[in-house]
Design a protein around this motif. Structure first.
Motif, PDB file in Angstrom:
ATOM      1  N   GLY A 234       0.910  -1.053  -0.011  1.00 38.97           N
ATOM      2  CA  GLY A 234       0.048   0.023   0.144  1.00 38.97           C
ATOM      3  C   GLY A 234       0.910   1.268   0.015  1.00 38.97           C
ATOM      4  O   GLY A 234       1.970   1.344  -0.179  1.00 38.97           O
ATOM      5  N   LYS A 235       0.173   2.225   0.476  1.00 35.60           N
ATOM      6  CA  LYS A 235       0.802   3.621   0.420  1.00 35.60           C
ATOM      7  C   LYS A 235       2.168   3.742   1.389  1.00 35.60           C
ATOM      8  O   LYS A 235       3.167   4.337   1.393  1.00 35.60           O
ATOM      9  CB  LYS A 235      -0.124   4.635   0.953  1.00 35.60           C
ATOM     10  CG  LYS A 235       0.377   6.060   0.369  1.00 35.60           C
ATOM     11  CD  LYS A 235       0.048   6.074  -1.005  1.00 35.60           C
ATOM     12  CE  LYS A 235       0.483   7.600  -1.413  1.00 35.60           C
ATOM     13  NZ  LYS A 235      -0.074   8.736  -1.161  1.00 35.60           N
ATOM     14  N   ALA A 259      -1.666  -4.763  -4.880  1.00 31.54           N
ATOM     15  CA  ALA A 259      -1.694  -3.432  -4.348  1.00 31.54           C
ATOM     16  C   ALA A 259      -3.068  -2.862  -3.757  1.00 31.54           C
ATOM     17  O   ALA A 259      -3.868  -3.366  -4.194  1.00 31.54           O
ATOM     18  CB  ALA A 259      -1.148  -2.391  -5.445  1.00 31.54           C
ATOM     19  N   SER A 260      -2.866  -1.905  -3.063  1.00 33.27           N
ATOM     20  CA  SER A 260      -4.077  -1.182  -2.488  1.00 33.27           C
ATOM     21  C   SER A 260      -4.297  -0.179  -3.485  1.00 33.27           C
ATOM     22  O   SER A 260      -3.470   0.208  -4.570  1.00 33.27           O
ATOM     23  CB  SER A 260      -3.783  -0.398  -1.097  1.00 33.27           C
ATOM     24  OG  SER A 260      -2.863   0.606  -1.433  1.00 33.27           O
ATOM     25  N   ILE A 292      -0.319  -1.394   4.340  1.00 37.50           N
ATOM     26  CA  ILE A 292      -1.888  -1.213   4.007  1.00 37.50           C
ATOM     27  C   ILE A 292      -2.600  -1.096   5.317  1.00 37.50           C
ATOM     28  O   ILE A 292      -2.739  -1.850   6.164  1.00 37.50           O
ATOM     29  CB  ILE A 292      -2.532  -2.450   3.154  1.00 37.50           C
ATOM     30  CG1 ILE A 292      -1.814  -2.443   1.910  1.00 37.50           C
ATOM     31  CG2 ILE A 292      -3.988  -2.340   3.126  1.00 37.50           C
ATOM     32  CD1 ILE A 292      -2.125  -3.687   1.047  1.00 37.50           C
ATOM     33  N   SER A 293      -3.473   0.150   5.227  1.00 35.88           N
ATOM     34  CA  SER A 293      -4.142   0.468   6.488  1.00 35.88           C
ATOM     35  C   SER A 293      -5.254  -0.274   6.948  1.00 35.88           C
ATOM     36  O   SER A 293      -5.732  -0.540   7.971  1.00 35.88           O
ATOM     37  CB  SER A 293      -4.481   1.809   6.350  1.00 35.88           C
ATOM     38  OG  SER A 293      -5.467   2.308   5.330  1.00 35.88           O
ATOM     39  N   GLY A 294      -5.991  -1.040   5.671  1.00 36.40           N
ATOM     40  CA  GLY A 294      -7.213  -1.574   6.158  1.00 36.40           C
ATOM     41  C   GLY A 294      -8.421  -0.949   5.961  1.00 36.40           C
ATOM     42  O   GLY A 294      -9.485  -1.476   6.791  1.00 36.40           O
ATOM     43  N   ASP A 316      -2.275   0.574  15.775  1.00 35.45           N
ATOM     44  CA  ASP A 316      -3.590   0.748  15.921  1.00 35.45           C
ATOM     45  C   ASP A 316      -4.328   0.592  14.292  1.00 35.45           C
ATOM     46  O   ASP A 316      -5.389   0.924  14.153  1.00 35.45           O
ATOM     47  CB  ASP A 316      -3.967   2.080  16.299  1.00 35.45           C
ATOM     48  CG  ASP A 316      -3.518   2.291  17.831  1.00 35.45           C
ATOM     49  OD1 ASP A 316      -3.721   1.198  18.505  1.00 35.45           O
ATOM     50  OD2 ASP A 316      -3.240   3.396  18.160  1.00 35.45           O
ATOM     51  N   ALA A 317      -3.449   0.241  13.504  1.00 31.62           N
ATOM     52  CA  ALA A 317      -4.009   0.146  11.866  1.00 31.62           C
ATOM     53  C   ALA A 317      -5.003  -0.995  11.887  1.00 31.62           C
ATOM     54  O   ALA A 317      -4.962  -2.025  12.582  1.00 31.62           O
ATOM     55  CB  ALA A 317      -2.891  -0.291  11.119  1.00 31.62           C
ATOM     56  N   THR A 318      -6.283  -0.551  11.133  1.00 33.18           N
ATOM     57  CA  THR A 318      -7.424  -1.416  11.185  1.00 33.18           C
ATOM     58  C   THR A 318      -6.984  -2.823  10.739  1.00 33.18           C
ATOM     59  O   THR A 318      -7.696  -3.750  10.985  1.00 33.18           O
ATOM     60  CB  THR A 318      -8.394  -0.691  10.247  1.00 33.18           C
ATOM     61  OG1 THR A 318      -8.416   0.647  10.469  1.00 33.18           O
ATOM     62  CG2 THR A 318      -9.854  -1.269  10.438  1.00 33.18           C
ATOM     63  N   ILE A 319      -5.876  -2.869   9.696  1.00 29.75           N
ATOM     64  CA  ILE A 319      -5.562  -4.071   9.195  1.00 29.75           C
ATOM     65  C   ILE A 319      -5.445  -5.278  10.003  1.00 29.75           C
ATOM     66  O   ILE A 319      -5.659  -6.593   9.796  1.00 29.75           O
ATOM     67  CB  ILE A 319      -4.326  -4.019   8.248  1.00 29.75           C
ATOM     68  CG1 ILE A 319      -4.388  -5.071   7.221  1.00 29.75           C
ATOM     69  CG2 ILE A 319      -2.933  -3.799   8.955  1.00 29.75           C
ATOM     70  CD1 ILE A 319      -5.357  -5.292   6.194  1.00 29.75           C
TER      71      ILE A 319
END
Ligand code: FAD
Length: 345
Positions: A234-235, A259-260, A292-294, A316-319
Motif C-alpha cells: 500500500g501507500k 496493491a491497494s 496497507i491501513s485496512g 492501531d492500523a485497522t488491518i
C-alpha cells in the motif's frame, strides 16, 4: 435533457410460478471453463436443493459438447447446450440472443453469472432485454424459505453496509458473483445428467460484431484471483522502486504482487493488480498486507483469505483486526529480512 425510464417487466403471480430451476452461465475461453462457473455451480446446487428444483448449466460455444462432463461433475443436473460455429468467439449479440431464447422457452427462476468482463457484459445485456432485475457483485446468495425469493446480498455505500436485494416482480432473478467469492465445490466424479441441445437461430450475417484477429496481451497476464499467495503493498511502501522488496518476497514464495488503490493511484502498480471493491476480490491461501491501513474498500476484497499477514508501523492500523499474524514495524526493514530467511529454507 434526456428522460430515460427503465422499468422491470412485471410478471403476475401465475406467470412467476411457471419459472422453475436454477441456471448457471458457464463461461469459458475456447472450452477452458472459468473457475467462477464451478464456484457458481456450488452455490447454485445449494439454492436448487433449498428450492427443490434442478440445477442447470448453460453452455454456448463451438465444439464444446465434451465439456458437459465437467459441468455435471461439479453438480449440475442438466446442461442446456447450444453448439454452433457461429458461437466460437464470445460476442454479446450472439450469446445474449441464445440465453434469451433459452429463458423464454424454459423459464428459470434464478440465473447466475460470474462478475467477470464477459459475465458483466452478458448479464447486463440479458437483464435489459428480458426486463428483469440484476444484482451485481453479490457476496452471499440464499433462499428465503417462505417466499422462495432469492436473497442477494452485496456491499453498498462504499462497502459500509451490506444490502440484501430481492427481485419480486420479474423473472429470472439475476445475480453476478465475483471469482473466488464463493468456495469451489467438491467434484463428484462420475456424476451424470441430461443434455438438452438447442439450435442457434442466428446466422453470421445477423451479427454486427466481427472478430478480425485476437491479439493476446503481452507481458504476462495477471490473474490475481487465481493466485495462492499474494504479497500486496500500500501507500506505506513509499515508492515504485520499493515494490521491488515485495516482488523479491513474492518470488521466493512463488506468489504474485498485489496493491491497494492508494498504491495504484500513486502510479506504483498497474490497476490490474488492485485488490478491493473496485479491484479484484481475492481469496489466496496467504495474503500479505504490507503498508496497507485496512480501509473497508480494501478489506472487502481480501478478508476471506485463508491466512492474512500484516506489517504496519502503526499498531492501531485497522488491518490488524483481520490479520492472523501482525508485525508492527517498518516494512522496508522487515520484508528483506523475511525474504532472506525464507531463501535459506
Ligand atoms: P493508507 O490508508 O494511506 O495506509 C498506509 C498505511 O501504511 C498506514 O496504515 C501506515 O501506518 C502504513 N505505513 C506507512 N509507512 C510504513 C512503513 N514504512 N512500514 C509499514 N507500514 C507503513 N482501496 C483499495 O485498496 N481497493 C479498492 O478497491 C478501493 N476501492 C475504493 C472504492 C471507493 C468507492 C472508495 C471511496 C475508496 C476505495 N479505496 C479502495 C480506497 C480506500 O478507501 C483507501 O483509501 C485505500 O485502501 C488506502 O490505501 P492504503 O492502505 O495503501 O493507504
Amino acid at each position: 435533457s434526456c428522460n430515460v425510464k427503465i422499468k422491470e417487466k412485471q410478471v403476475d403471480n401465475s406467470e412467476i410460478s411457471k419459472y422453475k430451476g436454477v441456471w448457471v452461465y458457464i463461461e469459458h475461453s475456447y472450452g477452458d471453463i472459468a473457475d467462477v462457473s464451478y464456484e457458481l455451480l456450488g452455490i447454485g446446487r445449494k439454492l436448487a436443493d433449498d428450492l427443490g428444483v434442478k440445477l442447470a448449466g448453460i453452455l454456448l460455444g463451438s465444439d464444446v459438447k465434451d465439456k458437459t462432463k465437467d459441468i455435471f461433475e461439479y453438480g449440475a443436473d442438466q446442461v442446456y447446450l447450444v453448439d454452433d460455429p457461429v458461437l466460437k468467439d464470445y460476442r454479446t449479440e450472439a450469446y445474449s440472443h441464445c440465453v434469451e431464447s433459452l429463458v423464454d422457452k424454459y423459464k428459470p427462476e434464478i440465473m447466475l453469472m460470474g462478475a467477470t468482463t464477459q459475465g458483466r457484459d452478458l448479464a447486463g445485456y440479458v437483464a435489459t432485454k428480458l426486463q428483469t432485475g440484476l444484482t451485481a457483485d453479490c457476496t452471499e446468495l440464499a433462499i428465503e424459505q417462505e417466499s422462495r425469493l432469492l436473497l442477494q446480498t452485496r456491499p453498498a455505500f462504499g462497502g459500509n453496509v451490506m444490502a440484501t436485494i430481492v427481485c419480486k416482480e420479474s423473472r429470472p432473478q439475476m445475480s453476478t458473483v465475483r471469482p473466488r467469492v464463493m468456495p469451489m465445490p467438491e467434484k463428484r466424479p462420475g456424476n451424470k445428467g441430461e443434455v438438452i441441445e438447442e439450435k442457434n437461430t442466428l446466422q453470421e450475417d445477423d451479427i454486427a460484431t466481427k472478430i478480425l484477429e485476437i491479439v493476446s496481451e503481452g507481458g504476462g497476464l495477471v490473474y490475481l484471483d487465481r493466485a495462492d499467495i499474494i504479497v500486496s503493498g500500500g501507500k506505506g511502501v513509499g515508492s515504485k522502486e520499493n515494490f521491488k522488496i515485495l516482488q523479491d518476497l513474492a518470488d521466493v514464495l512463488g506468489g504474485t504482487v498485489g496493491a491497494s488503490r492508494a498504491a495504484v493511484e500513486a502510479g506504483w502498480m498497474e490497476q490490474s493488480r488492485q485488490v478491493g471493491q473496485t479491484g479484484t476480490t481475492v481469496r489466496p491461501k496467504i495474503y500479505f498486507a504490507l503498508g496497507i491501513s485496512g480501509a473497508i474498500q480494501h478489506l472487502v476484497g481480501m478478508q476471506t483469505s485463508d491466512v492474512i499477514v500484516a506489517i504496519n508501523n502503526d499498531p492501531d492500523a485497522t488491518i490488524f483486526n483481520v490479520a492472523n499474524y501482525g508485525i508492527v514495524g517498518d516494512l522496508k526493514k522487515i520484508v528483506p529480512e523475511l525474504t532472506k530467511e525464507l531463501k535459506k529454507r
